[in-house]
Design an enzyme around this catalytic site. Structure first.
Site, PDB file in Angstrom:
ATOM      1  N   HIS A   1      12.210   3.138   3.019  1.00  0.00           N
ATOM      2  CA  HIS A   1      11.703   4.109   2.039  1.00  0.00           C
ATOM      3  C   HIS A   1      10.592   4.953   2.618  1.00  0.00           C
ATOM      4  O   HIS A   1       9.845   4.535   3.473  1.00  0.00           O
ATOM      5  CB  HIS A   1      11.427   3.476   0.684  1.00  0.00           C
TER       6      HIS A   1
ATOM      7  N   TYR B   1       4.898   3.847  -9.211  1.00  0.00           N
ATOM      8  CA  TYR B   1       3.713   3.261  -9.854  1.00  0.00           C
ATOM      9  C   TYR B   1       3.438   4.052 -11.137  1.00  0.00           C
ATOM     10  O   TYR B   1       3.275   5.276 -11.075  1.00  0.00           O
ATOM     11  CB  TYR B   1       2.501   3.386  -8.940  1.00  0.00           C
TER      12      TYR B   1
ATOM     13  N   PRO C   1      -1.754  -7.542  -5.419  1.00  0.00           N
ATOM     14  CA  PRO C   1      -0.444  -7.090  -4.934  1.00  0.00           C
ATOM     15  C   PRO C   1      -0.304  -5.571  -4.845  1.00  0.00           C
ATOM     16  O   PRO C   1       0.575  -5.076  -4.138  1.00  0.00           O
ATOM     17  CB  PRO C   1       0.537  -7.657  -5.974  1.00  0.00           C
TER      18      PRO C   1
ATOM     19  N   LYS D   1       0.108  -5.282   0.434  1.00  0.00           N
ATOM     20  CA  LYS D   1      -0.505  -5.469   1.755  1.00  0.00           C
ATOM     21  C   LYS D   1      -0.509  -6.924   2.240  1.00  0.00           C
ATOM     22  O   LYS D   1      -0.719  -7.175   3.429  1.00  0.00           O
ATOM     23  CB  LYS D   1      -1.958  -4.964   1.731  1.00  0.00           C
TER      24      LYS D   1
ATOM     25  N   TYR E   1      -1.006   3.457   3.377  1.00  0.00           N
ATOM     26  CA  TYR E   1       0.140   2.819   2.741  1.00  0.00           C
ATOM     27  C   TYR E   1       1.192   2.419   3.778  1.00  0.00           C
ATOM     28  O   TYR E   1       1.740   1.320   3.754  1.00  0.00           O
ATOM     29  CB  TYR E   1       0.726   3.791   1.714  1.00  0.00           C
TER      30      TYR E   1
HETATM   31  C1  DHB Z   1       5.869  -4.605  -4.503  1.00  0.00           C
HETATM   32  C2  DHB Z   1       5.926  -3.294  -4.111  1.00  0.00           C
HETATM   33  C3  DHB Z   1       4.771  -2.540  -4.080  1.00  0.00           C
HETATM   34  O1  DHB Z   1       4.760  -1.265  -3.671  1.00  0.00           O
HETATM   35  C4  DHB Z   1       3.587  -3.060  -4.483  1.00  0.00           C
HETATM   36  O2  DHB Z   1       2.496  -2.259  -4.465  1.00  0.00           O
HETATM   37  C5  DHB Z   1       3.530  -4.349  -4.870  1.00  0.00           C
HETATM   38  C6  DHB Z   1       4.687  -5.123  -4.878  1.00  0.00           C
HETATM   39  C7  DHB Z   1       7.114  -5.417  -4.530  1.00  0.00           C
HETATM   40  O3  DHB Z   1       8.179  -4.861  -4.332  1.00  0.00           O
HETATM   41  O4  DHB Z   1       7.037  -6.627  -4.755  1.00  0.00           O
END
Ligand code: DHB
Length: 373
Positions: free
Chosen positions: A53, A181, A273, A277, A365
């Site tokens: 992605h 998000y 989460p 990271k 990111y």
């Molecule tokens: C997940 C994906 C994300 O971009 C994030 O910030 C937290 C969790 C996930 O797919 O679990």
């Protein structure tokens, strides 16, 4: 990685393999994580089954949805591939070379860590055992014995907790096409994915929320209420195959080395989460850790070993700051002073209009390089 460098290692695991492989964790890999997995021969299934992605959308209540184009700003791609799948690949690689993994062990204790002859004791099937070693990699998570083995007058802990958790579900449905998000007055929501028939969704929940109170119907209804209408209409719902609640917190323990013990991953730090990271930080720690052990054991030089904690912590604090910032930006905080609310709205406005801010977020990111930033 140690095996590839000709260094013997032995893994002690408290749980059974089946338990480890059942746990669903995050699943968005930074470009550096993807590169490292490929470089060490663990990229094949990820490249076949993972979902590359190139950015994430932010849907802010009442504003048009917009996309942070990480590929455009960094030239790098990320990958949605579950942490559990990486664990599966690691087990397979370990089995293929006959590397020992001793699971279902208890009462692990670390000894003589500041001597040149450290050792580890543990119990397996009621019997006490001992392993003599050169180094201990403490990769046993936040509740493990490793960090707890560092004397309290040496260890400093920095901590922030947040007044909410995330309720997450996995469902065998086609995911919403973008990782998105959503900021909403009802609370944060996130649409993510694992593969073309596996979706991962989260909603912000109260700290005292209980899984029993969130049957699938209620989850889907709440998720959709927090997304823009066109997005809600295109979310494909189905039965959940996993559902869990996690509180959000930020923790860093310093230093990450004590004598022969080197901490890695959640044993030394926790990130919320938001931003995904946690796994990526564990991977960069392991990169630095392997480099340090390989250099020391193969050449007796200690340049990287001496700098392990400092080098790893620099990157850790960067991810701590990024995940804290994104957490603050995108959640509803109960009883938040109006001034702070306006600041948050302005942060988003600035992100929305400024390519510089978007480029900065994209750089973090997609993941800072392991070296040289
Ligand atoms: C997940 C994906 C994300 O971009 C994030 O910030 C937290 C969790 C996930 O797919 O679990």
């Amino acid at each position: 990685m140690l095996h590839r460098d000709g260094i013997d290692s032995l893994v002690l695991e408290r749980q059974s393999r089946a338990h480890v492989l059942e746990r669903i964790r995050a699943g968005v890999l930074e470009a550096g994580t993807v590169d490292l997995l490929r470089a060490i021969g663990l990229g094949e299934r990820m490249d076949r089954e993972g979902h590359p992605h190139d950015g994430s959308a932010i849907a802010w209540e009442g504003k048009p949805r917009f996309f942070i184009d990480t590929k455009k700003y960094t030239g790098k791609r990320m990958m949605a591939y579950g942490q559990t799948e990486i664990t599966k690949d690691l087990y397979a690689a370990r089995d293929a070379v006959g590397g020992p993994i001793i699971d279902e062990v208890s009462n692990v204790a670390l000894h003589a860590l500041t001597s040149s002859k450290p050792y580890v004791t543990y119990e397996k099937e009621g019997q006490s055992r001992r392993i003599d070693c050169d180094y201990v990699a403490g990769c046993d998570g936040y509740h493990g014995v490793s960090r707890a083995s560092i004397p309290s007058d040496v260890l400093r802990t920095f901590e922030r907790s947040y007044p909410f958790g995330w309720l997450g579900i996995m469902s065998e449905t086609p995911p919403y096409p973008d990782l998105c998000y959503c900021y909403h007055s009802r609370g944060f929501a996130l649409a993510s994915m694992r593969n073309p028939m596996l979706s991962r969704y989260y909603i912000q929940c109260d700290l005292d929320a209980r899984i029993e109170d969130w049957p699938d119907d209620r989850f889907w209804e709440e998720l959709k209420a927090r997304c823009p209408k066109d997005m809600a209409d295109s979310i494909v719902v189905g039965p959940s195959i996993e559902k869990s609640i996690a509180p959000l917190r930020s923790v860093v323990a310093e230093p990450m080395r004590y004598g022969c013990l080197l901490l890695a991953g959640d044993a030394a730090h926790i990130v919320p989460p938001t931003g995904a990271k946690g796994l990526n930080l564990a991977v960069s720690d392991v990169f630095y850790l392997t480099r340090a052990l390989t250099e020391t054991l193969k050449s007796s030089r200690t340049h990287h070993l001496d700098r392990y904690s400092e080098t790893a912590l620099r990157r850790v604090w960067n991810a701590e700051r990024m995940s804290w910032w994104l957490t603050m930006l995108i959640h509803q905080f109960p009883d938040e002073p109006p001034f702070e609310r306006r600041l948050r709205e302005n942060q988003f406005d600035y992100l929305h209009v400024s390519e510089h801010v978007q480029a900065s977020l994209a750089e973090q990111y997609v993941g800072l390089p392991f070296e040289g930033y």
